[in-house]
Design a protein around this motif. Structure first.
Motif, PDB file in Angstrom:
ATOM      1  N   ARG A 104      -2.523  -0.107   6.571  1.00  0.00           N
ATOM      2  CA  ARG A 104      -2.352  -1.299   5.741  1.00  0.00           C
ATOM      3  C   ARG A 104      -2.044  -0.919   4.296  1.00  0.00           C
ATOM      4  O   ARG A 104      -1.204  -1.537   3.641  1.00  0.00           O
ATOM      5  N   ASN A 107       8.945   2.564   4.701  1.00  0.00           N
ATOM      6  CA  ASN A 107       8.218   1.500   5.395  1.00  0.00           C
ATOM      7  C   ASN A 107       9.012   0.194   5.462  1.00  0.00           C
ATOM      8  O   ASN A 107       8.456  -0.870   5.741  1.00  0.00           O
ATOM      9  N   LYS A 108      10.332   0.296   5.231  1.00  0.00           N
ATOM     10  CA  LYS A 108      11.176  -0.899   5.275  1.00  0.00           C
ATOM     11  C   LYS A 108      12.391  -0.767   6.182  1.00  0.00           C
ATOM     12  O   LYS A 108      13.012  -1.768   6.542  1.00  0.00           O
ATOM     13  N   THR A 165       2.794  -7.055  12.023  1.00  0.00           N
ATOM     14  CA  THR A 165       3.729  -6.582  11.016  1.00  0.00           C
ATOM     15  C   THR A 165       5.053  -6.244  11.697  1.00  0.00           C
ATOM     16  O   THR A 165       5.422  -5.076  11.833  1.00  0.00           O
ATOM     17  N   GLU A 225       1.432   0.182   4.126  1.00  0.00           N
ATOM     18  CA  GLU A 225       2.341  -0.826   4.685  1.00  0.00           C
ATOM     19  C   GLU A 225       3.212  -0.224   5.784  1.00  0.00           C
ATOM     20  O   GLU A 225       4.401  -0.508   5.896  1.00  0.00           O
TER      21      GLU A 225
END
Length: 275
Positions: free
Chosen positions: A41, A81-82, A107, A44
Motif C-alpha cells: 500500500r 507502479n503505473k 487496485t 502503491e
C-alpha cells in the motif's frame, strides 16, 4: 588502521571495520503477510515480490558522515507502479495466480509486475558530505582480477519472485573487501520464460589512497524467443551475461572530502568466496 574481523552484534547483524570505513550487514526473514501488504500500500504496488527480505541490507559508512546502503524497500520504490511495461501472456497469468490477494483486486491498474528497478543504492549524506559527479573513469577490472586476500565478504538476497512460474525476478548484492580496495555488485536479474532476459547491474569500487568511489550502472537484455542461449545459462545470472546486449551505461564518481587513508594492508581473509 588495521582491518579486523567481522563483529557479530546479535544473531543477524555484523560489522566490519577497515581504515575509515565500516561495513554493516543485516539479515532477516521474508516479510510477513501483514507487513508485505502494508508495504504494498505504501508503494502503491498491487503486490510486492513473494520473497521480500525487508530487513536485509548492506551498508558502507565513512567516518566523514556519509553512507551507501543497498536495501529492498528503496529498490522497490523505483518499480513502475503505473505502467505494465511487459504486456505478454504471462502477465495475465501472474494476476490470475494471485486472485486470492484482496489488494490486487481493489487496485485494478497496470504496474510493472516484473519488478524491474533502476536502483543504484541509497546515498546518505549527499550533497553535504559526498558529491555525485558524471565521469568517464571506469572500474579497474584488471586490478580486481589480481588475487588478494579477502578480508571480508558478504552477500544478501533483497527480493525474489518466480513470476507465477513464468521466470524469475531477483535482486541481490555482494561485497568483498581486500587489502587495497573494496567492491560491491548489486544485480537485478529478470527472466520471463520464452520472452526476455535482463540484468541491471550496479558496481561500486573504491581504491585505497583515493577520495572517491566509482559507480558503474548498466542495463543489458536479450529476447529469448528463438534464442540460442543454453538452458543451463537461463537460470544463472552470471552465465547468461555474455549473451545479453548492453542497452545503457551510466558512470558516476562519488567524491568525498577526507584525509586519504589506505585500506588496511594487514587484513586476513574471512572468506575465499569471490564476486
Amino acid at each position: 588502521m588495521a582491518a579486523r574481523a567481522g563483529t557479530p552484534i546479535g544473531r543477524n547483524f555484523q560489522e566490519f571495520h577497515f581504515g575509515p570505513w565500516t561495513v554493516s550487514a543485516k539479515k532477516g526473514p521474508i516479510l510477513k503477510s501483514d507487513d508485505a501488504e502494508t508495504l504494498s500500500r505504501e508503494l502503491e504496488l498491487p503486490q510486492i515480490p513473494e520473497m521480500t527480505f525487508g530487513q536485509n541490507a548492506i551498508k558502507i559508512s565513512h567516518t566523514n558522515k556519509f553512507s551507501i546502503e543497498f536495501n529492498a524497500i528503496d529498490a522497490l520504490r523505483l518499480v513502475d507502479n503505473k505502467r505494465d511495461l511487459m504486456k505478454v501472456a504471462a502477465a495475465k497469468e501472474w494476476i490470475e495466480s494471485r486472485k486470492d490477494c484482496e489488494y490486487i483486486h481493489q487496485t485494478v491498474k497496470p504496474f510493472d509486475w516484473t519488478y524491474s528497478t533502476k536502483y543504484k543504492g541509497t546515498i546518505i549524506g549527499e550533497p553535504e558530505h559526498v558529491k555525485v559527479e558524471e565521469t568517464e573513469e571506469k572500474i579497474n577490472l584488471e586490478k580486481l582480477k589480481v588475487r588478494e586476500k579477502i578480508a571480508f565478504f558478504e552477500q544478501a538476497i533483497l527480493f525474489e519472485d518466480e513470476l507465477a512460474d513464468h521466470g524469475c525476478a531477483e535482486l541481490s548484492v555482494k561485497m568483498r573487501v581486500m587489502p587495497s580496495c573494496f567492491f560491491v555488485l548489486m544485480r537485478f536479474f529478470l527472466r520471463v520464460d520464452g520472452v526476455l532476459a535482463r540484468t541491471h547491474d550496479t558496481r561500486l569500487y573504491h581504491e585505497g589512497g583515493t577520495n572517491y568511489l566509482i559507480r558503474e550502472y548498466s542495463e543489458k537484455e536479450c529476447m529469448l524467443d528463438g534464442s540460442n542461449i543454453p538452458a543451463s545459462a537461463l537460470t544463472d545470472s552470471h552465465a547468461i551475461d555474455k549473451y545479453l546486449s548492453k542497452k545503457t551505461e551510466i558512470l558516476h564518481k562519488l567524491v568525498f572530502d577526507a584525509n586519504v587513508t589506505n585500506i588496511s594492508q594487514t587484513s586476513s581473509p574471512l572468506s575465499t568466496t569471490s564476486t
